[in-house]
Design a protein around this motif. Structure first.
Motif, PDB file in Angstrom:
ATOM      1  N   GLY A 118       0.847  -1.193   0.000  1.00  0.00           N
ATOM      2  CA  GLY A 118       0.000   0.000   0.000  1.00  0.00           C
ATOM      3  C   GLY A 118       0.880   1.240   0.000  1.00  0.00           C
ATOM      4  O   GLY A 118       1.841   1.342  -0.751  1.00  0.00           O
ATOM      5  N   GLY A 119       0.556   2.222   0.842  1.00  0.00           N
ATOM      6  CA  GLY A 119       1.482   3.321   1.048  1.00  0.00           C
ATOM      7  C   GLY A 119       0.964   4.718   0.846  1.00  0.00           C
ATOM      8  O   GLY A 119       1.630   5.684   1.207  1.00  0.00           O
ATOM      9  N   ARG A 120      -0.231   4.897   0.282  1.00  0.00           N
ATOM     10  CA  ARG A 120      -0.712   6.255   0.067  1.00  0.00           C
ATOM     11  C   ARG A 120      -1.361   6.778   1.350  1.00  0.00           C
ATOM     12  O   ARG A 120      -2.155   6.073   1.986  1.00  0.00           O
ATOM     13  N   ILE A 121      -1.017   7.997   1.744  1.00  0.00           N
ATOM     14  CA  ILE A 121      -1.663   8.648   2.878  1.00  0.00           C
ATOM     15  C   ILE A 121      -2.172  10.017   2.440  1.00  0.00           C
ATOM     16  O   ILE A 121      -1.608  10.648   1.553  1.00  0.00           O
ATOM     17  N   ASP A 142     -12.208  16.047   6.698  1.00  0.00           N
ATOM     18  CA  ASP A 142     -12.554  16.011   8.123  1.00  0.00           C
ATOM     19  C   ASP A 142     -11.338  16.175   9.027  1.00  0.00           C
ATOM     20  O   ASP A 142     -11.468  16.107  10.258  1.00  0.00           O
ATOM     21  N   GLY A 143     -10.151  16.375   8.446  1.00  0.00           N
ATOM     22  CA  GLY A 143      -8.947  16.532   9.243  1.00  0.00           C
ATOM     23  C   GLY A 143      -8.343  15.227   9.723  1.00  0.00           C
ATOM     24  O   GLY A 143      -7.323  15.230  10.422  1.00  0.00           O
ATOM     25  N   MET A 144      -8.943  14.094   9.339  1.00  0.00           N
ATOM     26  CA  MET A 144      -8.423  12.795   9.741  1.00  0.00           C
ATOM     27  C   MET A 144      -7.421  12.274   8.707  1.00  0.00           C
ATOM     28  O   MET A 144      -7.457  12.652   7.530  1.00  0.00           O
ATOM     29  N   LEU A 145      -6.549  11.371   9.153  1.00  0.00           N
ATOM     30  CA  LEU A 145      -5.508  10.808   8.298  1.00  0.00           C
ATOM     31  C   LEU A 145      -5.968   9.462   7.751  1.00  0.00           C
ATOM     32  O   LEU A 145      -6.281   8.543   8.518  1.00  0.00           O
ATOM     33  N   TYR A 146      -6.008   9.352   6.427  1.00  0.00           N
ATOM     34  CA  TYR A 146      -6.407   8.113   5.755  1.00  0.00           C
ATOM     35  C   TYR A 146      -5.164   7.444   5.168  1.00  0.00           C
ATOM     36  O   TYR A 146      -4.269   8.121   4.642  1.00  0.00           O
ATOM     37  N   ALA A 147      -5.121   6.119   5.254  1.00  0.00           N
ATOM     38  CA  ALA A 147      -3.980   5.361   4.741  1.00  0.00           C
ATOM     39  C   ALA A 147      -4.483   4.143   3.980  1.00  0.00           C
ATOM     40  O   ALA A 147      -5.335   3.392   4.486  1.00  0.00           O
ATOM     41  N   GLY A 148      -3.971   3.950   2.767  1.00  0.00           N
ATOM     42  CA  GLY A 148      -4.261   2.750   1.994  1.00  0.00           C
ATOM     43  C   GLY A 148      -3.184   1.717   2.250  1.00  0.00           C
ATOM     44  O   GLY A 148      -1.997   2.000   2.091  1.00  0.00           O
ATOM     45  N   THR A 149      -3.573   0.510   2.649  1.00  0.00           N
ATOM     46  CA  THR A 149      -2.603  -0.544   2.940  1.00  0.00           C
ATOM     47  C   THR A 149      -2.785  -1.707   1.969  1.00  0.00           C
ATOM     48  O   THR A 149      -3.807  -1.827   1.294  1.00  0.00           O
ATOM     49  N   GLY A 150      -1.794  -2.583   1.916  1.00  0.00           N
ATOM     50  CA  GLY A 150      -1.856  -3.795   1.117  1.00  0.00           C
ATOM     51  C   GLY A 150      -1.872  -5.021   2.013  1.00  0.00           C
ATOM     52  O   GLY A 150      -1.561  -4.953   3.202  1.00  0.00           O
ATOM     53  N   GLU A 151      -2.210  -6.159   1.410  1.00  0.00           N
ATOM     54  CA  GLU A 151      -2.255  -7.390   2.214  1.00  0.00           C
ATOM     55  C   GLU A 151      -0.918  -8.109   2.226  1.00  0.00           C
ATOM     56  O   GLU A 151      -0.828  -9.240   2.683  1.00  0.00           O
ATOM     57  N   SER A 152       0.125  -7.456   1.735  1.00  0.00           N
ATOM     58  CA  SER A 152       1.517  -7.931   1.810  1.00  0.00           C
ATOM     59  C   SER A 152       1.721  -9.305   1.191  1.00  0.00           C
ATOM     60  O   SER A 152       2.656 -10.014   1.549  1.00  0.00           O
ATOM     61  N   GLY A 153       0.837  -9.696   0.267  1.00  0.00           N
ATOM     62  CA  GLY A 153       0.942 -11.012  -0.346  1.00  0.00           C
ATOM     63  C   GLY A 153       0.249 -12.105   0.440  1.00  0.00           C
ATOM     64  O   GLY A 153       0.206 -13.256  -0.005  1.00  0.00           O
ATOM     65  N   GLN A 154      -0.292 -11.778   1.620  1.00  0.00           N
ATOM     66  CA  GLN A 154      -1.037 -12.736   2.436  1.00  0.00           C
ATOM     67  C   GLN A 154      -2.530 -12.437   2.256  1.00  0.00           C
ATOM     68  O   GLN A 154      -3.121 -11.646   2.987  1.00  0.00           O
ATOM     69  N   ARG A 155      -3.110 -13.087   1.292  1.00  0.00           N
ATOM     70  CA  ARG A 155      -4.443 -12.720   0.825  1.00  0.00           C
ATOM     71  C   ARG A 155      -5.486 -12.703   1.930  1.00  0.00           C
ATOM     72  O   ARG A 155      -6.369 -11.844   1.962  1.00  0.00           O
ATOM     73  N   GLY A 156      -5.395 -13.622   2.877  1.00  0.00           N
ATOM     74  CA  GLY A 156      -6.403 -13.734   3.927  1.00  0.00           C
ATOM     75  C   GLY A 156      -6.491 -12.533   4.836  1.00  0.00           C
ATOM     76  O   GLY A 156      -7.528 -12.310   5.482  1.00  0.00           O
ATOM     77  N   LEU A 157      -5.429 -11.726   4.900  1.00  0.00           N
ATOM     78  CA  LEU A 157      -5.444 -10.565   5.785  1.00  0.00           C
ATOM     79  C   LEU A 157      -6.508  -9.553   5.376  1.00  0.00           C
ATOM     80  O   LEU A 157      -7.022  -8.809   6.210  1.00  0.00           O
ATOM     81  N   ALA A 158      -6.812  -9.499   4.078  1.00  0.00           N
ATOM     82  CA  ALA A 158      -7.750  -8.488   3.590  1.00  0.00           C
ATOM     83  C   ALA A 158      -9.140  -8.648   4.210  1.00  0.00           C
ATOM     84  O   ALA A 158      -9.842  -7.660   4.443  1.00  0.00           O
ATOM     85  N   GLN A 159      -9.551  -9.891   4.485  1.00  0.00           N
ATOM     86  CA  GLN A 159     -10.869 -10.150   5.066  1.00  0.00           C
ATOM     87  C   GLN A 159     -10.856 -10.194   6.593  1.00  0.00           C
ATOM     88  O   GLN A 159     -11.917 -10.246   7.223  1.00  0.00           O
TER      89      GLN A 159
END
Length: 384
Positions: A179-182, A187-204
């Motif tokens: 991932g990596g985009r912030i 609303d003044g809050m910090l949003y971050a897009g992450t990846g599942e690092s190749g471990q597909r099950g983490l996404a769910q």
């Protein structure tokens, strides 16, 4: 060891839409189913935008600077200059907008660059005018994390960046899909897009930080109003999110890399499941939130996105083109339109430069088919 890592990366990413890091593939969430920026600060709330014309235009006004090395994040400063992060070197450099002059602020300590990991997205504090803080998302030896650093332009070049103050840690890291985009939202809050690092099950797994969009306070706590109690998780079921942008109505959009079939642009609804790894692209299972549009991975492999002139503008890595997606609310009002196809190579980041202008940054010098060494650049473009 290097050979072994390379083989492992190839096995993990076979058929995977390419991020453009040191290996094939930087996944994105895939989704299927049914409910219905850019880096830096989001635009303030404006009047409802009119539906844009079906066809738009792109005009390259100039090259702002070139000779960048593995550029990833891009953040405009209030004075018009630009900050650029180098994924592999772990440095942040200031670009003088008028002349293209490069001044290195310093190196972010603790960055461990390998594959698609390293120093990735950057964003300015919502209180930058008073605190002069730069936020950065980066890979360490153990995780991906977000830290903030004081920028002091009065110090000598190379010493202007303070020590990182970690505000959030524990995001899974991998050779791929970090991932990596912030971006700070309206609303003044910090949003971050992450990846599942190749471990597909983490996404769910809603207890995991991988394969998610996170919403945090500037101090790194779960933001008030998040859909899951005491959790930073805002949405889940993502493969690898690298684009975040808001429209004038404060609606959030995100781009995602598909595996081998569909890349996506998603309208983000808090608490929704975007499908990965159970779905890729549009489907008919109401459990999963469908993308508003999708592309074959050879045509996109999307990273950064920005909003301008009634459309989302999406930078394509493997697709080597800039996509225009005209919007009618959270749906497309016409078919996506491609620009600059193959002209500047792989496109990593696109950021609003105000009004009808965008900053567009390439990503050619990081091991993915470089046209020529040192050609990575920032373009100023005018769009409609």
């Amino acid at each position: 060891m290097s050979a072994a890592l390379a083989v492992t990366a190839l096995l993990l990413t076979a058929g995977c839409s390419s991020d453009g890091g040191g290996s094939p593939g930087n996944g994105a969430s895939t989704s299927s189913g049914g409910s219905g920026t850019s880096t830096g600060s989001a635009p303030s709330r404006q009047a409802t935008a009119q539906t844009p014309p079906a066809k738009g235009t792109v005009k390259v006004l100039r090259t702002v600077t070139e000779g960048l090395k593995s550029p990833w994040g891009l953040a405009p400063l209030p004075d018009g200059s630009l900050l650029v992060s180098s994924r592999d070197d772990g440095t942040i450099t200031r670009i003088t907008e008028a002349t293209g002059k490069k001044t290195e602020l310093g190196t972010v300590s603790g960055v461990s660059a390998a594959g698609e990991g390293g120093l990735l997205g950057i964003a300015l504090s919502p209180d930058y005018a008073s605190d002069h803080m730069i936020y950065a998302y980066f890979t360490t030896a153990s995780d991906n994390r977000i830290a903030r650093m004081l920028y002091d332009p009065k110090k000598p070049a190379g010493e202007q960046l303070g020590a990182p103050d970690t505000v959030f840690r524990g995001i899974p890291k991998g050779f791929i899909h970090n991932g990596g985009r912030i971006a700070f939202g309206p609303d003044g809050m910090l949003y971050a897009g992450t990846g599942e690092s190749g471990q597909r099950g983490l996404a769910q797994d809603k207890k995991s930080l991988g394969g998610k969009i996170l919403r945090l306070t500037p101090d790194g706590d779960p933001a008030p109003g998040n859909p899951f109690p005491d959790s930073p998780v805002y949405t889940y079921g993502h493969r690898n999110v690298q684009g975040l942008a808001w429209d004038p109505e404060q609606r959030l959009f995100a781009s995602e890399f598909g595996q081998d079939t569909w890349d996506e642009l998603n309208a983000i609804k808090p608490g929704d499941d975007y499908g990965w790894p159970n779905a890729e692209g549009k489907g008919d299972d109401p459990k999963y939130h469908n993308p508003i549009t999708q592309w074959h991975t050879d045509d996109a492999s999307p990273s950064g996105i920005a909003y301008a002139e009634g459309s989302i503008w999406m930078a394509g890595l493997k697709g080597r083109r800039l996509w225009r997606i005209p919007l009618d609310g959270v749906t497309t009002s016409a078919a996506p339109q491609a620009f600059l196809t193959g002209e500047y190579g792989r496109l990593r980041t696109v950021v609003s430069a105000g009004g009808d202008k965008l900053w567009l940054m390439t990503s050619n010098t990081d091991g993915r088919g470089t046209p020529k060494p040192g050609d990575d650049r920032i373009l100023e473009i005018q769009v409609s």
